[in-house]
Design a protein around this motif. Sequence first.
Motif, PDB file in Angstrom:
ATOM      1  N   THR A 272      24.376   8.246 -11.203  1.00  0.00           N
ATOM      2  CA  THR A 272      24.749   6.900 -10.749  1.00  0.00           C
ATOM      3  C   THR A 272      24.925   5.998 -11.974  1.00  0.00           C
ATOM      4  N   ASP A 273      25.378   4.756 -11.730  1.00  0.00           N
ATOM      5  CA  ASP A 273      25.783   3.898 -12.843  1.00  0.00           C
ATOM      6  C   ASP A 273      24.644   3.625 -13.820  1.00  0.00           C
ATOM      7  N   ASN A 274      24.976   3.718 -15.088  1.00  0.00           N
ATOM      8  CA  ASN A 274      23.984   3.522 -16.156  1.00  0.00           C
ATOM      9  C   ASN A 274      24.724   3.196 -17.438  1.00  0.00           C
TER      10      ASN A 274
ATOM     11  N   VAL B 142      33.092  11.881  -8.865  1.00  0.00           N
ATOM     12  CA  VAL B 142      32.934  11.418  -7.480  1.00  0.00           C
ATOM     13  C   VAL B 142      31.952  10.248  -7.426  1.00  0.00           C
ATOM     14  N   SER B 143      32.474   9.084  -7.021  1.00  0.00           N
ATOM     15  CA  SER B 143      31.608   7.897  -7.012  1.00  0.00           C
ATOM     16  C   SER B 143      31.907   7.058  -5.777  1.00  0.00           C
ATOM     17  N   GLY B 144      31.378   5.833  -5.786  1.00  0.00           N
ATOM     18  CA  GLY B 144      31.610   4.942  -4.654  1.00  0.00           C
ATOM     19  C   GLY B 144      33.028   4.406  -4.638  1.00  0.00           C
TER      20      GLY B 144
ATOM     21  N   ALA C 212      33.465   7.255 -18.921  1.00  0.00           N
ATOM     22  CA  ALA C 212      32.044   7.264 -19.311  1.00  0.00           C
ATOM     23  C   ALA C 212      31.229   8.180 -18.394  1.00  0.00           C
ATOM     24  N   HIS C 213      31.529   8.150 -17.082  1.00  0.00           N
ATOM     25  CA  HIS C 213      30.818   9.063 -16.165  1.00  0.00           C
ATOM     26  C   HIS C 213      30.960  10.505 -16.669  1.00  0.00           C
ATOM     27  N   ILE C 214      32.168  10.853 -17.100  1.00  0.00           N
ATOM     28  CA  ILE C 214      32.421  12.225 -17.587  1.00  0.00           C
ATOM     29  C   ILE C 214      31.672  12.474 -18.898  1.00  0.00           C
TER      30      ILE C 214
ATOM     31  N   ASN D 189      36.047   2.715 -20.610  1.00  0.00           N
ATOM     32  CA  ASN D 189      36.511   2.983 -19.253  1.00  0.00           C
ATOM     33  C   ASN D 189      35.343   3.627 -18.485  1.00  0.00           C
ATOM     34  N   HIS D 190      34.953   2.983 -17.391  1.00  0.00           N
ATOM     35  CA  HIS D 190      33.778   3.427 -16.622  1.00  0.00           C
ATOM     36  C   HIS D 190      33.893   4.883 -16.147  1.00  0.00           C
ATOM     37  N   MET D 191      35.085   5.290 -15.710  1.00  0.00           N
ATOM     38  CA  MET D 191      35.237   6.646 -15.180  1.00  0.00           C
ATOM     39  C   MET D 191      35.202   7.689 -16.302  1.00  0.00           C
TER      40      MET D 191
HETATM   41 ZN    ZN Z   1      30.151   4.614 -11.430  1.00  0.00          ZN
END
Ligand code: ZN
Length: 334
Positions: free
Chosen positions: A302-304, A135-137, A114-116, A110-112
Motif C-alpha cells: 500500500t502507499d508509502n 494493482v491499486s485503488g 514507484a510502486h514497481i 511517478n507514483h505507479m
Molecule cells: Zn498507490
Amino acid sequence: MSPTILAIESSCDDTSAAIIKDGNILANIVATQAVHEKYGGVVPELASRAHEQNIIPVVTQALLTANIIKSELNAVAFTRGPGLLGALLVGCSFAKAFALGLNLPLIEVNHMQAHILAHFIDDPKPNFPFLCLTVSGGHTQIVLVKNYLDMEILGQTTDDAVGEAFDKSAKLLGLPYPGGPMLDKLAQQGNPEAYTFPIVNMPGYDFSFSGIKTSILNFLKNNSAENPNFIPQHLNDICASIQRALILTLMKKLVAAAKDTGIKEIAIAGGVSANSGLRQTITEYAKRYNWRTYIPAFEYCTDNAAMIAMAAHFKYLQKDFSNQYASPEPRLKF
Ligand code: ZN
Ligand code: KG4
C-alpha cells in the motif's frame, strides 16, 4: 555519489515521508487517514486537509527515526502523480518549499513507477526485463519493466481499477471502508467456488471491471430479495467467490503477457498485492509456469514514501531533477 534523500508521498489518503541513504531505507513513516472511514470512501477535500495537518509531523518523525539532520540531505523527492490534485499539491508544495529553503535539488516521482520500484528496497530483486502486475485503488496495469526508469504499459483497465472493484464489492456487502482488506480476510474462511462471477476478456492485455461489479450488484439484489439474510448467511463464501473472479481476471492477462513476451520474471505491486488470495495464486502459477515471482513486503504494497524514495534514488543517480515550476499531475502517465 551515494545520496541521502527525503521523500514525500501524498497522492491519496496516506501521508508518508521516508529517508533513503545509499539506496537503503532508514525510515518510512505513514500516517493513514482515518477521517474517510465514516464516508465509506476517500473524500478528496478531507484528504488534502489531513495531509496538511500530517505532513510536518510525518517528516519530522522520518528525520528523527533515520537519525538524519536536514543538512545531511542531498535532495527532496515528492509524488507528482497520478493521484488526487489537492492531495498531491500538499506534498508538492511542501517538497518545493523544503528544497528551496535548503537549496537542494527536487525530484518528482511517478507514483505507479514507484510502486514497481518498491521491489528494489529488499531482496530478492527482480532481473530486467520483468513484468509487473500493478494493482491499486486507482490502477490496474501490466507493465514491461526494461530498466529502473524505462517502463512500458502493455495493458491496463479500461474502466475501474481492481482495488476499486474490491472496495465497491465490500461496500455492497456492508463492510467498512477500506473494504479490500476486509473482503480478503473474510474470503479466507469461504469457498471460492460457491458462486460464479463473469471473467471479462478484453482485447490484448487490457482489463475491465465494471461488468463484474454490476453482476455482483445484481447477484446480491436478486438473492437478498428471496432471502433478506442471504448476505450475512453466506458472507464468507460470497467474499471468496468475488475475490476468485477478480484474481482470475488478473491472472488470465498476466499469463498471456508472460507467454507472449517469453518473460518469466514476474512481480506484483500496489495495494492489491497485499491480497492473500493474489499472493497465493501468483505463487501457485510460479510453479505451474516456471516463473520467478516477486511479492512485496506488506509495508511496501500500500502507499508509502519508501517506494518514492527508492525511485528518487535512481533518478538522482541519473541527475534527473525538477525545477521550482514542478507541479502536480493527477493523470500522470509513464
Ligand atoms: Zn498507490
Ligand atoms: O496502492 P494503494 O495503497 O493506493 C492507490 O495507489 O490506490 O492501493 C489501495 C487499494 C485499495 O483499493 C485497497 O482496498 C486495496 O488496495 N487493498 C486490498 C488489500 N489491501 C489493500 N485489496 C484486496 N485485498 C487486500 N488485502
